[in-house]
Scaffold this motif. Structure first.
Motif, PDB file in Angstrom:
ATOM      1  N   VAL A  72       0.867  -1.186   0.000  1.00  0.00           N
ATOM      2  CA  VAL A  72       0.000   0.000   0.000  1.00  0.00           C
ATOM      3  C   VAL A  72       0.897   1.227   0.000  1.00  0.00           C
ATOM      4  O   VAL A  72       2.024   1.191   0.471  1.00  0.00           O
ATOM      5  N   GLU A  73       0.386   2.276  -0.504  1.00  0.00           N
ATOM      6  CA  GLU A  73       1.167   3.504  -0.563  1.00  0.00           C
ATOM      7  C   GLU A  73       1.192   4.183   0.792  1.00  0.00           C
ATOM      8  O   GLU A  73       0.202   4.208   1.509  1.00  0.00           O
ATOM      9  N   GLU A  74       2.334   4.721   1.132  1.00  0.00           N
ATOM     10  CA  GLU A  74       2.419   5.558   2.324  1.00  0.00           C
ATOM     11  C   GLU A  74       1.613   6.831   2.068  1.00  0.00           C
ATOM     12  O   GLU A  74       1.418   7.230   0.914  1.00  0.00           O
ATOM     13  N   PRO A  75       1.109   7.463   3.120  1.00  0.00           N
ATOM     14  CA  PRO A  75       0.444   8.748   2.902  1.00  0.00           C
ATOM     15  C   PRO A  75       1.354   9.679   2.119  1.00  0.00           C
ATOM     16  O   PRO A  75       2.553   9.777   2.410  1.00  0.00           O
ATOM     17  N   GLU A  76       0.805  10.315   1.120  1.00  0.00           N
ATOM     18  CA  GLU A  76       1.620  11.126   0.228  1.00  0.00           C
ATOM     19  C   GLU A  76       1.968  12.481   0.800  1.00  0.00           C
ATOM     20  O   GLU A  76       2.779  13.206   0.239  1.00  0.00           O
ATOM     21  N   ILE A  77       1.349  12.857   1.894  1.00  0.00           N
ATOM     22  CA  ILE A  77       1.685  14.113   2.549  1.00  0.00           C
ATOM     23  C   ILE A  77       1.797  13.865   4.037  1.00  0.00           C
ATOM     24  O   ILE A  77       1.196  12.953   4.579  1.00  0.00           O
ATOM     25  N   VAL A  93       0.649  15.058   7.299  1.00  0.00           N
ATOM     26  CA  VAL A  93      -0.436  15.904   7.806  1.00  0.00           C
ATOM     27  C   VAL A  93       0.073  16.882   8.855  1.00  0.00           C
ATOM     28  O   VAL A  93      -0.291  18.062   8.866  1.00  0.00           O
ATOM     29  N   GLY A  94       0.928  16.398   9.751  1.00  0.00           N
ATOM     30  CA  GLY A  94       1.461  17.270  10.790  1.00  0.00           C
ATOM     31  C   GLY A  94       2.218  18.451  10.219  1.00  0.00           C
ATOM     32  O   GLY A  94       2.069  19.583  10.689  1.00  0.00           O
ATOM     33  N   GLU A  95       3.019  18.196   9.172  1.00  0.00           N
ATOM     34  CA  GLU A  95       3.783  19.279   8.559  1.00  0.00           C
ATOM     35  C   GLU A  95       2.866  20.284   7.871  1.00  0.00           C
ATOM     36  O   GLU A  95       3.098  21.497   7.922  1.00  0.00           O
ATOM     37  N   VAL A  96       1.829  19.776   7.203  1.00  0.00           N
ATOM     38  CA  VAL A  96       0.893  20.682   6.512  1.00  0.00           C
ATOM     39  C   VAL A  96       0.163  21.567   7.520  1.00  0.00           C
ATOM     40  O   VAL A  96       0.051  22.781   7.338  1.00  0.00           O
ATOM     41  N   VAL A  97      -0.348  20.962   8.596  1.00  0.00           N
ATOM     42  CA  VAL A  97      -1.051  21.736   9.619  1.00  0.00           C
ATOM     43  C   VAL A  97      -0.108  22.755  10.259  1.00  0.00           C
ATOM     44  O   VAL A  97      -0.473  23.917  10.478  1.00  0.00           O
ATOM     45  N   ALA A  98       1.138  22.341  10.537  1.00  0.00           N
ATOM     46  CA  ALA A  98       2.119  23.256  11.123  1.00  0.00           C
ATOM     47  C   ALA A  98       2.385  24.438  10.198  1.00  0.00           C
ATOM     48  O   ALA A  98       2.482  25.588  10.642  1.00  0.00           O
ATOM     49  N   ASP A  99       2.461  24.150   8.895  1.00  0.00           N
ATOM     50  CA  ASP A  99       2.707  25.215   7.923  1.00  0.00           C
ATOM     51  C   ASP A  99       1.531  26.195   7.875  1.00  0.00           C
ATOM     52  O   ASP A  99       1.725  27.419   7.825  1.00  0.00           O
ATOM     53  N   VAL A 100       0.310  25.654   7.915  1.00  0.00           N
ATOM     54  CA  VAL A 100      -0.880  26.510   7.888  1.00  0.00           C
ATOM     55  C   VAL A 100      -0.918  27.418   9.131  1.00  0.00           C
ATOM     56  O   VAL A 100      -1.167  28.626   9.035  1.00  0.00           O
ATOM     57  N   LEU A 101      -0.667  26.834  10.285  1.00  0.00           N
ATOM     58  CA  LEU A 101      -0.684  27.618  11.527  1.00  0.00           C
ATOM     59  C   LEU A 101       0.397  28.693  11.522  1.00  0.00           C
ATOM     60  O   LEU A 101       0.177  29.812  11.992  1.00  0.00           O
ATOM     61  N   HIS A 102       1.554  28.358  10.963  1.00  0.00           N
ATOM     62  CA  HIS A 102       2.634  29.344  10.884  1.00  0.00           C
ATOM     63  C   HIS A 102       2.254  30.501   9.969  1.00  0.00           C
ATOM     64  O   HIS A 102       2.477  31.677  10.296  1.00  0.00           O
ATOM     65  N   ARG A 103       1.682  30.178   8.805  1.00  0.00           N
ATOM     66  CA  ARG A 103       1.298  31.224   7.852  1.00  0.00           C
ATOM     67  C   ARG A 103       0.225  32.147   8.418  1.00  0.00           C
ATOM     68  O   ARG A 103       0.164  33.327   8.076  1.00  0.00           O
ATOM     69  N   HIS A 104      -0.613  31.617   9.298  1.00  0.00           N
ATOM     70  CA  HIS A 104      -1.669  32.448   9.890  1.00  0.00           C
ATOM     71  C   HIS A 104      -1.202  33.168  11.156  1.00  0.00           C
ATOM     72  O   HIS A 104      -1.986  33.886  11.763  1.00  0.00           O
ATOM     73  N   ASP A 127      -6.096   9.833  13.043  1.00  0.00           N
ATOM     74  CA  ASP A 127      -5.634   9.010  11.922  1.00  0.00           C
ATOM     75  C   ASP A 127      -6.344   9.424  10.641  1.00  0.00           C
ATOM     76  O   ASP A 127      -7.401   8.906  10.297  1.00  0.00           O
ATOM     77  N   THR A 128      -5.769  10.361   9.942  1.00  0.00           N
ATOM     78  CA  THR A 128      -6.338  10.815   8.673  1.00  0.00           C
ATOM     79  C   THR A 128      -5.222  11.389   7.824  1.00  0.00           C
ATOM     80  O   THR A 128      -4.220  11.889   8.349  1.00  0.00           O
ATOM     81  N   ASP A 129      -5.368  11.302   6.484  1.00  0.00           N
ATOM     82  CA  ASP A 129      -4.403  11.948   5.609  1.00  0.00           C
ATOM     83  C   ASP A 129      -4.996  13.211   4.985  1.00  0.00           C
ATOM     84  O   ASP A 129      -4.471  13.741   4.015  1.00  0.00           O
ATOM     85  N   ASP A 130      -6.087  13.710   5.561  1.00  0.00           N
ATOM     86  CA  ASP A 130      -6.708  14.952   5.116  1.00  0.00           C
ATOM     87  C   ASP A 130      -6.328  16.061   6.097  1.00  0.00           C
ATOM     88  O   ASP A 130      -6.834  16.113   7.216  1.00  0.00           O
ATOM     89  N   PRO A 131      -5.427  16.974   5.717  1.00  0.00           N
ATOM     90  CA  PRO A 131      -4.987  18.030   6.633  1.00  0.00           C
ATOM     91  C   PRO A 131      -6.129  18.918   7.117  1.00  0.00           C
ATOM     92  O   PRO A 131      -6.141  19.360   8.268  1.00  0.00           O
TER      93      PRO A 131
END
Length: 350
Positions: free
Chosen positions: A68-73, A75-86, A104-108
């Motif tokens: 199976v494919e690993e999650p392609e993103i 999630v923690g990094e994406v959320v951290a980036d969003v919080l930083h930008r805001h 447990d989700t791959d949807d940021p």
């Protein structure tokens, strides 16, 4: 394939229910916020997966590994980036990242919504849970209280509800005239009062209305005399005070303002000027420090475009709009990259 829906107060609680009922092989088909509060999650699982999970015993051979494919993103990094930008304050940002990572989700966006749900309270105006108590809009000058009153009145008129509008803003030049122009268009009588006794009388006159709204003059939160006058208006306790605060302010300044109004009994915060703000971190910092609930938001200066009820997923979408999600999806890891080998029992719920 077996489908089942789960209703819970929060996204994280709904996810736990999914795992308990359908196991770790379940996939999320749909999510939505319920009008009466909470979320509804629809999950699916293959019948064979259920049979294998129930029949599996220690003497059985372990299932063959599948690719199976690993999650392609991340999630923690994406959320951290969003919080930083805001511009979310660092300490608060760390707590939100930890909360998002526990889901447990791959949807940021879903992870961010769950994190917000775990740390903030969302209580929209005129919700079934909060009733139809009269509302008195308070806040610093220029926050948009008069426009909010007009929007709330227009929404109520559209729903064919009887509306009463009161103003105590008799000092600001043009303040009363602006609201009077709105109420004339909607054929609503506008009551003008100048002191707490007159306000109590106006409430009695409007007792039969479905919605009663009070506009007040902007108050300097650092002026003791102005805040004392506002406290006298609120003393009757007939109406619930709602803080109207514009987006885009300095985080510490906004928090100080909110705490000043919190001392007068304000518990909910309505956000304005979201159409003119791109960084919402100060709002999260303000609500967190002042321990206030989010209720609604104004995203337009047009009266006809009413207020948006806020909930965790709605706020997450404001911070991570669809176009941002699309851009991140386009930048995902290429499928041609090496795939990891896992057993079927190690899959997580998307």
């Amino acid at each position: 394939m077996r489908l089942k829906s789960f209703h819970a107060k929060s996204m994280s609680e709904a996810m736990r229910m999914v795992r308990q009922a359908l196991g770790d092989d379940a996939i999320i088909v749909a999510t939505r916020e319920e009008e009466g509060g909470g979320v509804r999650v629809t999950a699916a699982v293959e019948e064979d997966d259920l049979v294998m999970a129930s029949a599996r015993a220690p003497h059985h051979a372990p299932p063959k590994p599948i690719i199976v494919e690993e999650p392609e993103i991340d999630v923690g990094e994406v959320v951290a980036d969003v919080l930083h930008r805001h511009g979310v304050p660092a300490a608060l940002s760390e707590q939100l990242i930890d909360a998002a990572a526990s889901l447990d989700t791959d949807d940021p966006q879903l992870a961010l919504g769950a994190a917000l749900d775990s740390m903030f309270t969302f209580s929209p105006l005129h919700d079934k849970r909060t009733g139809n108590k009269p509302l008195i809009l308070v806040g610093p000058p220029g926050g948009g209280k008069t426009l909010v009153v007009a929007k709330l009145a227009a929404q109520a008129v559209f729903k064919k509800r009887k509306v009463g509008v009161i103003t105590t803003d008799t000092v600001r030049a043009g303040g009363m005239e602006q609201l009077a122009a709105f109420t004339r268009l909607m054929k609503i009588k506008l009551a003008t009062v100048e002191d707490p006794d007159a306000l109590a009388g106006a409430f009695e006159v409007n007792r039969g209305c479905d919605v009663v709204l009070v506009d007040t003059a902007g108050r300097n939160p650092y002026d003791r005399e102005e805040m004392a006058d506002l406290k006298a208006l609120l003393a009757a306790g007939v109406a619930e005070p709602i803080l109207v605060l514009p987006a885009g302010m300095d985080a510490l300044e906004a928090a100080d303002i909110a705490q000043s109004f919190k001392a007068l009994g304000v518990r909910r915060m309505l956000i304005t000027r979201l159409d003119m703000a791109r960084r919402l971190g100060s709002l999260l910092g303000t609500a967190h420090r002042a321990r206030m609930a989010f209720c609604n938001a104004s995203v337009s200066s047009k009266v006809a475009e009413g207020l948006t009820p806020l909930n965790p997923m709605a706020f997450a979408r404001l911070m991570m709009p669809p176009e941002a999600k699309a851009a991140r999806a386009a930048a995902k890891t290429s499928p041609s990259k090496t795939k990891a080998v896992r057993s079927s029992s190690s899959r997580t719920i998307p």
